[in-house]
Design a protein around this motif. Structure first.
Motif, mmCIF file in Angstrom:
data_model
loop_
_atom_site.group_PDB
_atom_site.id
_atom_site.type_symbol
_atom_site.label_atom_id
_atom_site.label_comp_id
_atom_site.label_asym_id
_atom_site.label_seq_id
_atom_site.Cartn_x
_atom_site.Cartn_y
_atom_site.Cartn_z
ATOM 1 N N ILE A 1 0.842 -1.203 0.000
ATOM 2 C CA ILE A 1 0.000 0.000 0.000
ATOM 3 C C ILE A 1 0.879 1.256 0.000
ATOM 4 C CG2 ILE A 1 -1.616 1.358 1.379
ATOM 5 C CD1 ILE A 1 -2.948 -1.270 2.207
ATOM 6 N N ALA A 2 1.956 1.208 0.792
ATOM 7 C CA ALA A 2 2.867 2.355 0.853
ATOM 8 C C ALA A 2 3.556 2.588 -0.495
ATOM 9 C CB ALA A 2 3.916 2.125 1.937
ATOM 10 N N VAL A 3 3.944 1.496 -1.165
ATOM 11 C CA VAL A 3 4.577 1.628 -2.484
ATOM 12 C C VAL A 3 3.587 2.236 -3.484
ATOM 13 C CG1 VAL A 3 5.481 0.334 -4.450
ATOM 14 C CG2 VAL A 3 6.257 -0.208 -2.140
ATOM 15 N N GLY A 4 2.341 1.765 -3.459
ATOM 16 C CA GLY A 4 1.330 2.322 -4.343
ATOM 17 C C GLY A 4 1.074 3.790 -4.053
ATOM 18 N N PHE A 5 1.092 4.154 -2.775
ATOM 19 C CA PHE A 5 0.897 5.551 -2.369
ATOM 20 C C PHE A 5 2.043 6.408 -2.914
ATOM 21 C CE2 PHE A 5 0.977 9.229 0.332
ATOM 22 C CZ PHE A 5 -0.349 9.482 0.639
ATOM 23 N N ARG A 6 3.255 5.865 -2.844
ATOM 24 C CA ARG A 6 4.430 6.621 -3.291
ATOM 25 C C ARG A 6 4.468 6.740 -4.824
ATOM 26 N NH1 ARG A 6 9.582 7.654 -1.142
ATOM 27 N NH2 ARG A 6 10.606 9.079 -2.592
ATOM 28 N N LEU A 7 4.115 5.669 -5.511
ATOM 29 C CA LEU A 7 4.183 5.674 -6.971
ATOM 30 C C LEU A 7 3.041 6.443 -7.615
ATOM 31 C CD1 LEU A 7 5.256 1.984 -7.700
ATOM 32 C CD2 LEU A 7 6.666 4.045 -7.906
ATOM 33 N N GLY A 8 1.904 6.493 -6.913
ATOM 34 C CA GLY A 8 0.756 7.198 -7.461
ATOM 35 C C GLY A 8 0.218 6.512 -8.704
ATOM 36 N N ALA A 9 0.054 7.268 -9.773
ATOM 37 C CA ALA A 9 -0.538 6.736 -10.998
ATOM 38 C C ALA A 9 0.333 5.671 -11.659
ATOM 39 C CB ALA A 9 -0.798 7.881 -11.986
ATOM 40 N N GLU A 10 1.569 5.563 -11.244
ATOM 41 C CA GLU A 10 2.464 4.560 -11.806
ATOM 42 C C GLU A 10 2.473 3.260 -10.986
ATOM 43 O OE1 GLU A 10 6.297 6.313 -12.163
ATOM 44 O OE2 GLU A 10 5.683 7.756 -13.696
ATOM 45 N N TYR A 11 1.418 3.050 -10.198
ATOM 46 C CA TYR A 11 1.351 1.868 -9.322
ATOM 47 C C TYR A 11 1.458 0.553 -10.095
ATOM 48 C CZ TYR A 11 -3.407 1.152 -10.986
ATOM 49 O OH TYR A 11 -4.500 0.914 -11.789
ATOM 50 N N GLU A 12 1.122 0.557 -11.398
ATOM 51 C CA GLU A 12 1.159 -0.666 -12.190
ATOM 52 C C GLU A 12 2.576 -1.235 -12.325
ATOM 53 O OE1 GLU A 12 -0.726 -0.218 -15.954
ATOM 54 O OE2 GLU A 12 -2.513 0.730 -15.123
ATOM 55 N N VAL A 13 3.578 -0.409 -12.049
ATOM 56 C CA VAL A 13 4.966 -0.877 -12.110
ATOM 57 C C VAL A 13 5.179 -2.042 -11.149
ATOM 58 C CG1 VAL A 13 7.365 -0.226 -11.625
ATOM 59 C CG2 VAL A 13 5.856 1.359 -12.839
ATOM 60 N N VAL A 14 4.471 -2.027 -10.036
ATOM 61 C CA VAL A 14 4.623 -3.090 -9.030
ATOM 62 C C VAL A 14 4.279 -4.443 -9.627
ATOM 63 C CG1 VAL A 14 3.860 -3.938 -6.793
ATOM 64 C CG2 VAL A 14 4.106 -1.469 -7.169
ATOM 65 N N GLU A 15 3.153 -4.513 -10.317
ATOM 66 C CA GLU A 15 2.751 -5.777 -10.921
ATOM 67 C C GLU A 15 3.772 -6.242 -11.945
ATOM 68 O OE1 GLU A 15 -1.043 -7.795 -13.299
ATOM 69 O OE2 GLU A 15 -0.830 -5.616 -13.185
ATOM 70 N N ARG A 16 4.372 -5.300 -12.656
ATOM 71 C CA ARG A 16 5.333 -5.637 -13.701
ATOM 72 C C ARG A 16 6.560 -6.349 -13.125
ATOM 73 N NH1 ARG A 16 6.818 -0.439 -16.475
ATOM 74 N NH2 ARG A 16 4.523 -0.291 -16.479
ATOM 75 N N TYR A 17 6.940 -5.975 -11.892
ATOM 76 C CA TYR A 17 8.121 -6.560 -11.277
ATOM 77 C C TYR A 17 7.788 -7.752 -10.382
ATOM 78 C CZ TYR A 17 11.011 -2.695 -12.948
ATOM 79 O OH TYR A 17 11.686 -1.814 -13.749
ATOM 80 N N VAL A 18 6.703 -7.661 -9.639
ATOM 81 C CA VAL A 18 6.360 -8.725 -8.689
ATOM 82 C C VAL A 18 5.678 -9.893 -9.383
ATOM 83 C CG1 VAL A 18 5.063 -9.282 -6.594
ATOM 84 C CG2 VAL A 18 6.177 -7.061 -6.813
ATOM 85 N N GLY A 19 4.911 -9.612 -10.434
ATOM 86 C CA GLY A 19 4.201 -10.681 -11.142
ATOM 87 C C GLY A 19 5.098 -11.822 -11.576
ATOM 88 N N PRO A 20 6.241 -11.532 -12.248
ATOM 89 C CA PRO A 20 7.135 -12.624 -12.658
ATOM 90 C C PRO A 20 7.687 -13.427 -11.488
ATOM 91 C CG PRO A 20 7.623 -10.633 -13.898
ATOM 92 C CD PRO A 20 6.645 -10.242 -12.828
ATOM 93 N N VAL A 21 7.853 -12.785 -10.335
ATOM 94 C CA VAL A 21 8.337 -13.516 -9.151
ATOM 95 C C VAL A 21 7.332 -14.596 -8.758
ATOM 96 C CG1 VAL A 21 8.955 -13.343 -6.718
ATOM 97 C CG2 VAL A 21 9.663 -11.553 -8.311
ATOM 98 N N GLY A 22 6.054 -14.211 -8.747
ATOM 99 C CA GLY A 22 5.011 -15.187 -8.424
ATOM 100 C C GLY A 22 4.983 -16.333 -9.415
ATOM 101 N N LYS A 23 5.128 -16.005 -10.705
ATOM 102 C CA LYS A 23 5.143 -17.053 -11.726
ATOM 103 C C LYS A 23 6.359 -17.952 -11.565
ATOM 104 C CE LYS A 23 2.608 -14.246 -15.090
ATOM 105 N NZ LYS A 23 2.664 -13.507 -16.380
#
Length: 244
Positions: A158-180
């Motif tokens: 939540i804090a990362v999304g708050f800090r990134l603002g409208a660019e919150y989608e970057v999180v999925e781009r990096y964390v998604g492959p880790v989950g896969k």
């Protein structure tokens, strides 16, 4: 955005912080629902004033506890005894009794660390509740560890999304492959367990057939020996009969 991501965002925009909690509860039970989308978007929504960040965090943590409880109770309901009984069956090819016992011994020794650390690993953070239930981990300890681990995970994203603002989608781009990647590793481990289990079953069957053949050979030799001894007795009795 994917349809799933659009749905997640739509739910949060419709029912706010409660939607965050409901989605996290579902994400805990159904890992394909991405927490790396839910939580950063909640942070972004908190930044623009749509959500309250602290309330979103509280709802997310309650949702994590609720979802984890479902899987924990599933493990308790199924029970270690039933799983052990299942592992004894020849047709059960996922793992054997030895693998199960080894895994549960490890969980007995390190269960608390597994539950806590597992909350920070995609996919594992969901399934780790099942062995905790199978091992009958005390419920207060399970809830405390889950609340601590999930609370930290939720707060960070939540804090990362708050800090990134409208660019919150970057999180999925990096964390998604880790989950896969985690899922891929677990799939490889599962394949390895299945292959080893099948080989052990085949070896046991071959050994059983070999033992049966050895027993048959020994029986045949014994029959031949008995027949030979019987013939010898007849040969000895024949002269005696003629003399008489």
């Amino acid at each position: 955005m994917t349809n799933l991501t659009d749905t997640v965002i739509g739910i949060i925009e419709s029912i706010g912080e409660v939607g965050v909690g409901l989605l996290i509860a579902l994400e805990t039970i159904l890992p394909p629902i991405p927490s790396e989308v839910i939580l950063p978007f909640a942070g972004f929504a908190a930044q623009d004033g749509t959500l309250n960040a602290y309330l979103a965090w509280a709802c997310a943590t309650v949702g994590s506890l609720a979802g984890a409880m479902v899987l924990y109770l599933l493990g308790v309901r199924f029970s270690y005894e039933r799983l052990h009984h299942l592992a004894e069956r020849k047709w059960f090819f996922l793992f054997g009794v030895r693998d199960l016992e080894r895994g549960m011994r490890f969980f007995d020794d390190h269960g608390s660390a597994v539950v806590l650390v597992g909350r920070f690993i995609p996919f594992i953070r969901s399934v780790v509740s099942v062995p905790a239930g199978l091992d009958a981990m005390p419920l207060p300890r399970f809830l405390a560890l889950t609340a601590l681990g999930s609370g930290i995970w939720n707060a960070v994203f939540i804090a990362v999304g708050f800090r990134l603002g409208a660019e919150y989608e970057v999180v999925e781009r990096y964390v998604g492959p880790v989950g896969k990647g985690v899922v891929a590793v677990l799939a490889l481990v599962l394949v390895w367990l299945v292959v080893r289990r099948l080989r052990e079953s085949r070896a046991a069957e071959d050994g059983s057939e070999h033992d049966e053949q050895d027993e048959q050979d020994e029986q045949d030799e014994q029959d031949e020996q008995d027949e030979h001894d019987g013939q010898g007795d007849l040969d000895e009795r024949a002269p005696a009969a003629r003399d008489a």
